[in-house]
Design an enzyme around this catalytic site. Structure first.
Site, PDB file in Angstrom:
ATOM      1  N   CYS A 188      48.910  15.840  31.673  1.00  5.19           N
ATOM      2  CA  CYS A 188      49.991  14.795  31.694  1.00  5.19           C
ATOM      3  C   CYS A 188      50.189  14.161  30.276  1.00  5.19           C
ATOM      4  CB  CYS A 188      49.530  13.849  32.691  1.00  5.19           C
ATOM      5  SG  CYS A 188      50.768  12.642  32.940  1.00  5.19           S
ATOM      6  N   LEU A 189      51.343  13.912  30.278  1.00  6.28           N
ATOM      7  CA  LEU A 189      51.614  13.345  28.736  1.00  6.28           C
ATOM      8  C   LEU A 189      51.333  11.982  28.655  1.00  6.28           C
ATOM      9  CD1 LEU A 189      55.459  14.791  28.114  1.00  6.28           C
ATOM     10  CD2 LEU A 189      53.439  15.508  26.985  1.00  6.28           C
TER      11      LEU A 189
ATOM     12  N   GLN B 203      57.045   7.028  33.057  1.00  2.00           N
ATOM     13  CA  GLN B 203      56.447   7.518  31.759  1.00  2.00           C
ATOM     14  C   GLN B 203      57.067   7.003  30.522  1.00  2.00           C
ATOM     15  OE1 GLN B 203      56.164  11.777  32.902  1.00  2.00           O
ATOM     16  NE2 GLN B 203      54.196  11.457  32.167  1.00  2.00           N
TER      17      GLN B 203
ATOM     18  N   GLY C  92      58.358  18.385  32.121  1.00  2.00           N
ATOM     19  CA  GLY C  92      58.768  17.638  33.019  1.00  2.00           C
ATOM     20  C   GLY C  92      58.396  16.171  32.695  1.00  2.00           C
TER      21      GLY C  92
ATOM     22  N   HIS D  35      54.412  10.714  40.123  1.00  2.00           N
ATOM     23  CA  HIS D  35      54.562   9.695  39.343  1.00  2.00           C
ATOM     24  C   HIS D  35      55.353   8.782  39.665  1.00  2.00           C
ATOM     25  CE1 HIS D  35      52.481  11.089  35.738  1.00  2.00           C
ATOM     26  NE2 HIS D  35      53.067  11.999  35.425  1.00  2.00           N
TER      27      HIS D  35
ATOM     28  N   HIS E 175      54.558  17.248  40.598  1.00  2.00           N
ATOM     29  CA  HIS E 175      53.813  16.363  39.573  1.00  2.00           C
ATOM     30  C   HIS E 175      54.711  15.251  39.069  1.00  2.00           C
ATOM     31  CE1 HIS E 175      51.367  15.943  35.680  1.00  2.00           C
ATOM     32  NE2 HIS E 175      52.431  15.079  35.253  1.00  2.00           N
ATOM     33  N   GLU E 176      56.033  15.447  38.986  1.00  2.00           N
ATOM     34  CA  GLU E 176      56.789  14.220  38.589  1.00  2.00           C
ATOM     35  C   GLU E 176      57.050  13.375  39.980  1.00  2.00           C
ATOM     36  OE1 GLU E 176      57.037  14.079  35.581  1.00  2.00           O
ATOM     37  OE2 GLU E 176      56.578  16.333  35.178  1.00  2.00           O
TER      38      GLU E 176
HETATM   39  C1  N9Y Z   1      54.490  16.300  31.476  1.00  2.00           C
HETATM   40  C2  N9Y Z   1      53.508  17.400  32.044  1.00  2.00           C
HETATM   41  C3  N9Y Z   1      54.223  18.134  33.418  1.00  2.00           C
HETATM   42  C4  N9Y Z   1      53.453  19.155  33.935  1.00  2.00           C
HETATM   43  C5  N9Y Z   1      51.919  19.131  34.169  1.00  2.00           C
HETATM   44  C6  N9Y Z   1      51.640  19.993  35.351  1.00  2.00           C
HETATM   45  C7  N9Y Z   1      53.200  20.461  35.983  1.00  2.00           C
HETATM   46  C8  N9Y Z   1      53.973  19.773  35.125  1.00  2.00           C
HETATM   47  C9  N9Y Z   1      53.438  18.610  31.107  1.00  2.00           C
HETATM   48  C10 N9Y Z   1      50.300  18.035  29.452  1.00  2.00           C
HETATM   49  C11 N9Y Z   1      50.599  18.898  28.163  1.00  2.00           C
HETATM   50  C12 N9Y Z   1      51.322  20.369  28.549  1.00  2.00           C
HETATM   51  C13 N9Y Z   1      52.475  20.148  29.381  1.00  2.00           C
HETATM   52  C14 N9Y Z   1      52.550  21.507  30.280  1.00  2.00           C
HETATM   53  C15 N9Y Z   1      53.160  23.561  30.534  1.00  2.00           C
HETATM   54  C16 N9Y Z   1      52.416  23.869  31.944  1.00  2.00           C
HETATM   55  C17 N9Y Z   1      52.657  25.355  32.201  1.00  2.00           C
HETATM   56  C18 N9Y Z   1      53.377  26.251  31.611  1.00  2.00           C
HETATM   57  C19 N9Y Z   1      53.964  25.914  30.516  1.00  2.00           C
HETATM   58  C20 N9Y Z   1      55.325  14.928  33.279  1.00  2.00           C
HETATM   59  N1  N9Y Z   1      54.212  15.212  32.185  1.00  2.00           N
HETATM   60  N2  N9Y Z   1      52.515  18.890  30.150  1.00  2.00           N
HETATM   61  N3  N9Y Z   1      51.270  18.285  30.431  1.00  2.00           N
HETATM   62  N4  N9Y Z   1      53.031  22.606  29.918  1.00  2.00           N
HETATM   63  N5  N9Y Z   1      53.894  24.767  29.885  1.00  2.00           N
HETATM   64  O1  N9Y Z   1      53.195  14.718  32.312  1.00  2.00           O
HETATM   65  O2  N9Y Z   1      54.608  19.238  30.899  1.00  2.00           O
HETATM   66  O3  N9Y Z   1      51.825  21.260  31.467  1.00  2.00           O
HETATM   67  O4  N9Y Z   1      54.723  14.222  34.018  1.00  2.00           O
HETATM   68 NI    NI Z   2      52.926  13.522  34.217  1.00  2.00          NI
END
Ligand code: N9Y
Ligand code: NI
Length: 182
Positions: free
Chosen positions: A110-111, A65, A60, A157, A153-154
């Protein structure tokens, strides 16, 4: 294309602002931004592209971001039933939700956060979301599981909320009463 250099990191005040509504019908420029966000997610999940450009995989992304304080989010994930959830949304709003809560077993990341913040992030288990899609069409989504967690989560933000704001400070691993594990 967007790369990690375009991702705003923790400490930047834009991540703490409440983002502005997008004017509907969305402008070509807003649509382009949202398309780029979706492209980033798809690229980040492509092994070759991700390696070449050093992308961290994401499911997401919210416009703040990438430094744009407008209510736009992209979601690209496959759930436990192998269903692809691909949504590019303007002005997403949770119009109703379950009382039941859920959480990602391993916590959230979170990225925009380059560190591990351990703990349980309570989310609503089921949500109904109103938004406008890339064609300015009104959409209503009923989501549960990972897709519901990612959309929350989005939307957080867009409201200047970080996932760790929702972790219990006294007891980070306290499971909310009756919550579903994801
Ligand atoms: C990107 C985040 C959003 C997710 C975080 C929790 C729910 C949405 C993101 C950091 C690196 C990994 C990745 C992730 C994942 C999770 C579950 C199953 C498979 C947007 N962001 N990540 N966060 N991957 N893959 O910050 O995608 O959680 O706001
Ligand atoms: Ni995030």
């Amino acid at each position: 294309m967007l790369t990690m250099d375009d991702i705003v990191r923790e400490g930047d005040p834009i991540l703490r602002q409440v983002a502005e509504d997008v004017q509907i019908p969305a402008s070509d420029s807003d649509k382009e931004t949202l398309k780029k966000m979706m492209e980033f997610l798809i690229n980040s999940q492509d092994e070759e592209i991700a390696e070449k450009y050093h992308l961290r995989a994401g499911i997401g992304l919210a416009a703040p971001q990438i430094g744009v304080s407008k209510r736009m989010i992209a979601i690209y994930l496959t759930d436990d039933k192998d269903k692809l959830h691909q949504y590019a949304l303007f002005n997403p709003k949770i119009i109703s939700h379950s009382v039941e809560q859920t959480y990602l077993e391993g916590g959230e990341g979170c990225l925009s956060v380059d560190r591990d913040v351990p703990g349980i992030v309570p989310r609503q288990a089921r949500i109904k979301v109103h938004a406008y899609d890339i064609n300015n069409k009104e959409v209503i989504l009923r989501l549960k599981g990972l897709a519901a967690i990612a959309v929350q989560h989005e939307i957080d933000h867009l409201d200047g909320i970080m996932f760790y704001d929702r972790i219990d400070k006294e007891n980070p691993f306290k499971v909310p009463e009756g919550a579903l594990k994801e």
